[in-house]
Write a protein that holds these residues in place. Structure first.
Motif, PDB file in Angstrom:
ATOM      1  N   TYR A 318       0.873  -1.184   0.000  1.00 62.10           N
ATOM      2  CA  TYR A 318       0.000   0.000   0.000  1.00 62.10           C
ATOM      3  C   TYR A 318       0.900   1.222   0.000  1.00 62.10           C
ATOM      4  N   GLN A 319       0.859   1.989  -1.084  1.00 67.45           N
ATOM      5  CA  GLN A 319       1.616   3.241  -1.134  1.00 67.45           C
ATOM      6  C   GLN A 319       0.710   4.365  -1.560  1.00 67.45           C
ATOM      7  N   CYS A 320       0.708   5.406  -0.775  1.00 63.52           N
ATOM      8  CA  CYS A 320      -0.115   6.575  -1.060  1.00 63.52           C
ATOM      9  C   CYS A 320       0.726   7.834  -0.921  1.00 63.52           C
ATOM     10  N   VAL A 321       0.183   8.935  -1.421  1.00 62.72           N
ATOM     11  CA  VAL A 321       0.772  10.249  -1.182  1.00 62.72           C
ATOM     12  C   VAL A 321      -0.329  11.146  -0.642  1.00 62.72           C
ATOM     13  N   ILE A 322      -0.010  11.881   0.420  1.00 60.31           N
ATOM     14  CA  ILE A 322      -0.951  12.780   1.075  1.00 60.31           C
ATOM     15  C   ILE A 322      -0.476  14.215   0.850  1.00 60.31           C
ATOM     16  N   PRO A 323      -1.344  15.118   0.385  1.00 61.31           N
ATOM     17  CA  PRO A 323      -0.926  16.508   0.163  1.00 61.31           C
ATOM     18  C   PRO A 323      -0.377  17.158   1.429  1.00 61.31           C
ATOM     19  N   GLU A 324       0.442  18.171   1.244  1.00 65.45           N
ATOM     20  CA  GLU A 324       1.093  18.844   2.367  1.00 65.45           C
ATOM     21  C   GLU A 324       0.088  19.329   3.414  1.00 65.45           C
ATOM     22  N   SER A 325      -1.048  19.822   2.960  1.00 66.70           N
ATOM     23  CA  SER A 325      -2.005  20.424   3.880  1.00 66.70           C
ATOM     24  C   SER A 325      -2.568  19.442   4.895  1.00 66.70           C
ATOM     25  N   ALA A 326      -2.594  18.152   4.544  1.00 66.16           N
ATOM     26  CA  ALA A 326      -3.186  17.148   5.439  1.00 66.16           C
ATOM     27  C   ALA A 326      -2.195  16.096   5.876  1.00 66.16           C
ATOM     28  N   GLY A 327      -0.908  16.277   5.545  1.00 63.37           N
ATOM     29  CA  GLY A 327       0.096  15.226   5.712  1.00 63.37           C
ATOM     30  C   GLY A 327       0.191  14.610   7.083  1.00 63.37           C
ATOM     31  N   GLY A 328       0.494  15.433   8.112  1.00 65.42           N
ATOM     32  CA  GLY A 328       0.747  14.878   9.429  1.00 65.42           C
ATOM     33  C   GLY A 328      -0.435  14.164  10.030  1.00 65.42           C
ATOM     34  N   ALA A 329      -1.608  14.782   9.996  1.00 61.95           N
ATOM     35  CA  ALA A 329      -2.794  14.191  10.611  1.00 61.95           C
ATOM     36  C   ALA A 329      -3.200  12.905   9.910  1.00 61.95           C
ATOM     37  N   ALA A 330      -3.212  12.914   8.578  1.00 62.41           N
ATOM     38  CA  ALA A 330      -3.645  11.724   7.829  1.00 62.41           C
ATOM     39  C   ALA A 330      -2.664  10.573   8.010  1.00 62.41           C
ATOM     40  N   ILE A 331      -1.369  10.859   7.969  1.00 66.55           N
ATOM     41  CA  ILE A 331      -0.372   9.797   8.178  1.00 66.55           C
ATOM     42  C   ILE A 331      -0.526   9.205   9.577  1.00 66.55           C
ATOM     43  N   GLY A 332      -0.762  10.049  10.567  1.00 66.92           N
ATOM     44  CA  GLY A 332      -0.983   9.562  11.922  1.00 66.92           C
ATOM     45  C   GLY A 332      -2.203   8.660  12.005  1.00 66.92           C
ATOM     46  N   ASP A 333      -3.284   9.040  11.347  1.00 65.95           N
ATOM     47  CA  ASP A 333      -4.487   8.209  11.342  1.00 65.95           C
ATOM     48  C   ASP A 333      -4.233   6.865  10.666  1.00 65.95           C
ATOM     49  N   MET A 334      -3.451   6.874   9.596  1.00 66.77           N
ATOM     50  CA  MET A 334      -3.134   5.621   8.913  1.00 66.77           C
ATOM     51  C   MET A 334      -2.302   4.700   9.800  1.00 66.77           C
ATOM     52  N   LEU A 335      -1.312   5.263  10.462  1.00 68.89           N
ATOM     53  CA  LEU A 335      -0.479   4.447  11.342  1.00 68.89           C
ATOM     54  C   LEU A 335      -1.292   3.877  12.500  1.00 68.89           C
TER      55      LEU A 335
END
Length: 442
Positions: A318-335
């Motif tokens: 699974y590889q995704c890219v998250i835009p800068e505006s939502a990066g930290g929060a979305a990556i945290g939710d995924m983890l």
């Protein structure tokens, strides 16, 4: 003497659709072989060295053109670093010849065993996207063989858009038979690397903002099994080509996984144990060292057939890219979702893309943060986890890498890649993959 035809699979061994190989020995044979398969099975697909993870390299007919034997250099100018080679040559074979002359790949993925044609078709990216963009930025021109137009010489600015459609075009616009590529100069094959342990995602982003712009390469390993106060911890690794140390090609012997175990060796216990020791092997502080290029760029390539450790059911990436505006929060939710599911991989990769635009029509990278992990295939459990991850990525305005995908629904794909209709209009009618059928016809 022709070799016996083999059954080919994608690297992840999932989905399980073995491909019947039709080996291409000479470029002059491509056109006739396409037409023979078009007459008998309607569609086919080029197949390189089998390093794509999902079903982008699997033909709907399960009959593919094996390009691996087209592995010859056509021309090389060691004054300028411009090479021309057949599409079946691997990146490793390019490095073997280029490094002693003081040149290196401008962009390299996490394996050196991908083919040159595959690197173009998937517009691969590397640890230096923030500096140099994707692989397609260094493609000067290429040969394309189409079932309806024959042999073409394609360069930037072509009138019908085949250059941009082919870069990142997943092998659908025609058969790439050769590529002219610009390399980058190096003074040494060694790398100056600094490893920095971080304890949270916020700390990763702070390090990335501070150091990415100071180094050619930047990437992080992240502990996808960590929860609670340890969530988001990892190791940030920046690197540059060393100014001295010789131009030696790395040909050290490799370890090998000899067979496929009856069950996956990757489970919640082995994952937590490995990640604990890997994280703690790097002490707090900044640790500079000089290493060979292979352990920095290609850590998994040092173990041949490592994909076998996932067992007979294989795995999905699974590889995704998250835009800068939502990066930290979305990556945290995924983890969080991954940790709750007790799944993940030893080599979880986190890095930030820059804003260098690719010439590819459907290229994956965009400015933001990309996360990539491998997951053992566990049927419904994997599907449920991926559905949760997809919801997070969609809500954040992100997208998934088609070259690594084996699950994405058509609606999601078409929303992420609205230019797909332009690629479909330029698709060679004799070429179709299982991925393309899945995401454009469902």
């Amino acid at each position: 003497m022709q070799r016996k035809a083999k059954r080919l699979k994608s690297w992840a061994n999932y989905p399980n659709f073995p491909q019947i190989e039709h080996a291409i020995y000479w470029r002059e044979n491509i056109f006739n072989t396409i037409h023979q398969l078009k007459t008998s099975v309607y569609t086919t697909l080029p197949f390189g060295n089998g390093r794509s993870y999902g079903d982008s390299c699997l033909a709907t007919s399960d009959q593919v053109l094996s390009m691996r034997l087209l592995d010859r250099f056509i021309d090389a100018d060691w004054r300028t670093g411009i090479i021309c080679a057949e599409a079946g040559i691997t990146l490793n074979e390019i490095l073997k010849l280029a490094i002693p002359h003081g040149w290196f790949l401008p962009v390299t993925p996490g394996t050196k065993f991908a083919t040159l044609g595959g690197a173009v078709a998937n517009d691969v990216h590397g640890k230096n996207h923030h500096v140099r963009g994707s692989f397609g930025c260094y493609v000067r021109r290429f040969g394309l063989v189409r079932s309806d137009r024959g042999r073409l010489d394609i360069a930037p600015g072509d009138t019908d858009g085949l250059f941009s459609a082919t870069i990142g075009g997943l092998g659908l616009t025609g058969i790439i038979d050769w590529v002219e590529l610009q390399l980058i100069p190096i003074k040494s094959s060694l790398m100056d690397v600094v490893n920095i342990r971080f304890d949270s995602l916020d700390e990763f982003f702070a390090l990335s903002r501070e150091l990415d712009g100071q180094h050619e390469y930047a990437v992080a390993w992240i502990d996808c099994a960590a929860r609670g106060s340890s969530a988001g911890r990892g190791i940030y690794m920046v690197g540059d080509h060393a100014p001295e140390g010789g131009l030696a090609y790395d040909d050290k012997p490799k370890l090998s996984v000899p067979l496929v175990p009856p069950i996956s060796a990757i489970n919640s216990v082995s994952l937590r144990v490995f990640n604990h020791f890997y994280y703690n092997a790097t002490k707090p502080g900044r640790h500079p060292r000089r290493v060979g290029y292979e352990p920095y760029f290609y850590p998994l390539d040092r173990i041949l057939h490592w994909n076998r450790i996932y067992g007979p059911k294989g795995f999905q990436q699974y590889q995704c890219v998250i835009p800068e505006s939502a990066g930290g929060a979305a990556i945290g939710d995924m983890l969080d979702a991954i940790a709750v599911a007790h799944s993940g991989s030893f080599l979880a990769v986190l890095k930030r893309f820059g804003d260098v635009a690719s010439p590819g029509l459907l290229s994956f990278p965009e400015a933001g943060t990309t996360l990539a992990l491998d997951f053992p295939e566990h049927g419904n459990a994997t599907a449920k986890l991926f559905a949760n991850l997809d919801a997070i990525v969609r809500a954040a305005g992100g997208r998934i890498y088609p070259a690594k995908d084996a699950h994405m629904g058509g609606e999601f794909f078409r929303a992420c890649y609205p230019q797909w209709t332009q690629l479909e209009a330029l698709r060679d009618p004799a070429l179709c993959s299982r991925l393309w059928k899945r995401v454009t016809q469902a």
